[in-house]
Design a protein around this motif. Sequence first.
Motif, mmCIF file in Angstrom:
data_model
loop_
_atom_site.group_PDB
_atom_site.id
_atom_site.type_symbol
_atom_site.label_atom_id
_atom_site.label_comp_id
_atom_site.label_asym_id
_atom_site.label_seq_id
_atom_site.Cartn_x
_atom_site.Cartn_y
_atom_site.Cartn_z
ATOM 1 N N PHE A 65 0.835 -1.208 0.000
ATOM 2 C CA PHE A 65 0.000 0.000 0.000
ATOM 3 C C PHE A 65 0.872 1.261 0.000
ATOM 4 O O PHE A 65 0.591 2.228 -0.730
ATOM 5 C CB PHE A 65 -0.926 -0.001 1.215
ATOM 6 N N SER A 66 1.919 1.262 0.808
ATOM 7 C CA SER A 66 2.815 2.429 0.888
ATOM 8 C C SER A 66 3.481 2.700 -0.449
ATOM 9 O O SER A 66 3.651 3.857 -0.859
ATOM 10 C CB SER A 66 3.874 2.211 1.972
ATOM 11 N N LEU A 88 -5.469 4.939 1.429
ATOM 12 C CA LEU A 88 -5.413 4.832 2.892
ATOM 13 C C LEU A 88 -6.715 4.248 3.424
ATOM 14 O O LEU A 88 -6.705 3.390 4.330
ATOM 15 C CB LEU A 88 -5.152 6.206 3.512
ATOM 16 N N ASP A 89 -7.850 4.683 2.866
ATOM 17 C CA ASP A 89 -9.147 4.125 3.273
ATOM 18 C C ASP A 89 -9.211 2.631 2.941
ATOM 19 O O ASP A 89 -9.770 1.829 3.705
ATOM 20 C CB ASP A 89 -10.291 4.851 2.557
ATOM 21 N N LEU A 90 -8.624 2.250 1.805
ATOM 22 C CA LEU A 90 -8.606 0.855 1.395
ATOM 23 C C LEU A 90 -7.794 0.010 2.377
ATOM 24 O O LEU A 90 -8.167 -1.137 2.687
ATOM 25 C CB LEU A 90 -8.007 0.753 -0.013
ATOM 26 N N SER A 98 -1.234 1.081 9.260
ATOM 27 C CA SER A 98 -0.448 2.123 8.579
ATOM 28 C C SER A 98 0.689 2.554 9.497
ATOM 29 O O SER A 98 0.445 3.074 10.586
ATOM 30 C CB SER A 98 -1.341 3.332 8.250
ATOM 31 N N ASP A 99 1.924 2.348 9.058
ATOM 32 C CA ASP A 99 3.061 2.740 9.890
ATOM 33 C C ASP A 99 3.472 4.179 9.572
ATOM 34 O O ASP A 99 2.853 4.850 8.727
ATOM 35 C CB ASP A 99 4.237 1.776 9.726
ATOM 36 N N TYR A 128 -3.248 12.790 14.892
ATOM 37 C CA TYR A 128 -3.485 11.356 15.102
ATOM 38 C C TYR A 128 -2.180 10.633 15.419
ATOM 39 O O TYR A 128 -2.113 9.796 16.333
ATOM 40 C CB TYR A 128 -4.143 10.754 13.864
ATOM 41 N N ILE A 129 -1.124 10.963 14.660
ATOM 42 C CA ILE A 129 0.183 10.333 14.879
ATOM 43 C C ILE A 129 0.703 10.648 16.276
ATOM 44 O O ILE A 129 1.194 9.762 16.988
ATOM 45 C CB ILE A 129 1.199 10.805 13.804
ATOM 46 N N GLU A 130 0.598 11.914 16.662
ATOM 47 C CA GLU A 130 1.128 12.330 17.969
ATOM 48 C C GLU A 130 0.365 11.696 19.131
ATOM 49 O O GLU A 130 0.935 11.450 20.199
ATOM 50 C CB GLU A 130 1.092 13.853 18.086
#
Length: 445
Positions: A65-66, A88-90, A98-99, A128-130
């Motif tokens: 995916f990436s 991303l939705d997929l 998701s890394d 979101y990441i934080e």
Amino acid sequence: MEYQYRHGNKAALPTTIHYTSVIDLLAKTASSSSAAARTAEQILRSMLDLYDKGERHLAPDTIVFSATIDAYAKSGRHDASERSLAILDLMEDYQIFSDIITYNTLLNTLAKSSNFQYLSISKDILNYIEESPDLRADAFTYNSIIKGCSPKEAESLIQHWEMEYKSGRTDERPDSYTYCSLIKSWTWSNTLGYVDKCLDILHWMEDNHVIGMNRIVYNEVMKACSRSSRDDAGDLAGGVFNQLIARYKRTRDQQFRPDKYTYMNLITAHTRSCASHEAAIKAEYDVLFDMMDSNIIPDNKLCNAVISGWARSGSDDAILHAEEVCNRMDALGIGPDGVCFNSLINVYVKSNHPEKSVRSLQVLERMEKRRVAPTSLTHTLLFEACQDDDEFLMNVFESCIENGLLDEKLQDSFMDYGPACIKERLGGSMPYTHGQRMQIEDPVG
């Protein structure tokens, strides 16, 4: 392989690694092929189709995916952000984690969009990441978002990043790339006082020993000076250049050695400040020769900027210096192109040289010997140089005929100011064919 497998050849067994390798290859070519990213997505979806039909050995993973998102990041397509978010939705549909690499690649895609909606989405992704216990933002995360920010938003995000670093929530702090992005943001904003802002950022970076400092930072600040309309733009860029030279001499680090972009920005800054002033043109000239003496080869565009500068200077030494530039170009194997020769002719046109008609036509001969094609502009300049001498004007006319460049504007000029024999030929009373041009010789003395 997939075609064979779908049609019953079970020996042609594709794996997730095969699909990932092909998509990764497409990502590497996406910058030169707009269709590559879309093809990468089609291949991903084809793999997922087989997986959905029971081919469990084709289990999708984060990497495939990436790689597909990366293809869009490099593609420059107008729908790159939209398609990347759909992928991303997929991933979420297939419950694939998701890394940070996935998110960084997505943020890089969103940063290249001119749609402010995606900047807001980027900030949401950062939040979101934080907040996630499984993810940790790094320099690439923050730098990707900063690239798409306005100057003030970028400054605010940098301050936030510093606080995250000091609190231990990220392992990397703002670096040279970060502040370069901020300088670019201020430069392209055209905000009043943006040059001073860029200079302040550079001084702060030097004082605080920002990680990764190199000539690119100095080049960007000089570019900021060169884009401004300030009368002291050349002096400001010269000051930054001197800072760079001082650092290079002090450290002997090749990352601080000026390159062609350094000199190009410096020359452009002088060109745009007091462009008609002889001192500014002389500064451009000195910079160009300093560049050549440093074994950094300029291109025709840069040399032309200096030659055309002498045409505007009004200096009595303009011809001498313009010819010296052409001679140095020859010595370095650059070879003046048609634009440079036109600028050289214009130097003669603007001068008070008593033999400017002869000298201008000699430049035309130099062009022909080097097989550099003259243009309508070449002949327009030659017409202006030879306007007061019917014999030389006849040569200009013959050259126009030979090269098929007698356009409507030149015809009007010859009809208004040309000798009678030219007017007769243009009027149709004499055959419209070219005759023999006279040989141009060096004038006595």
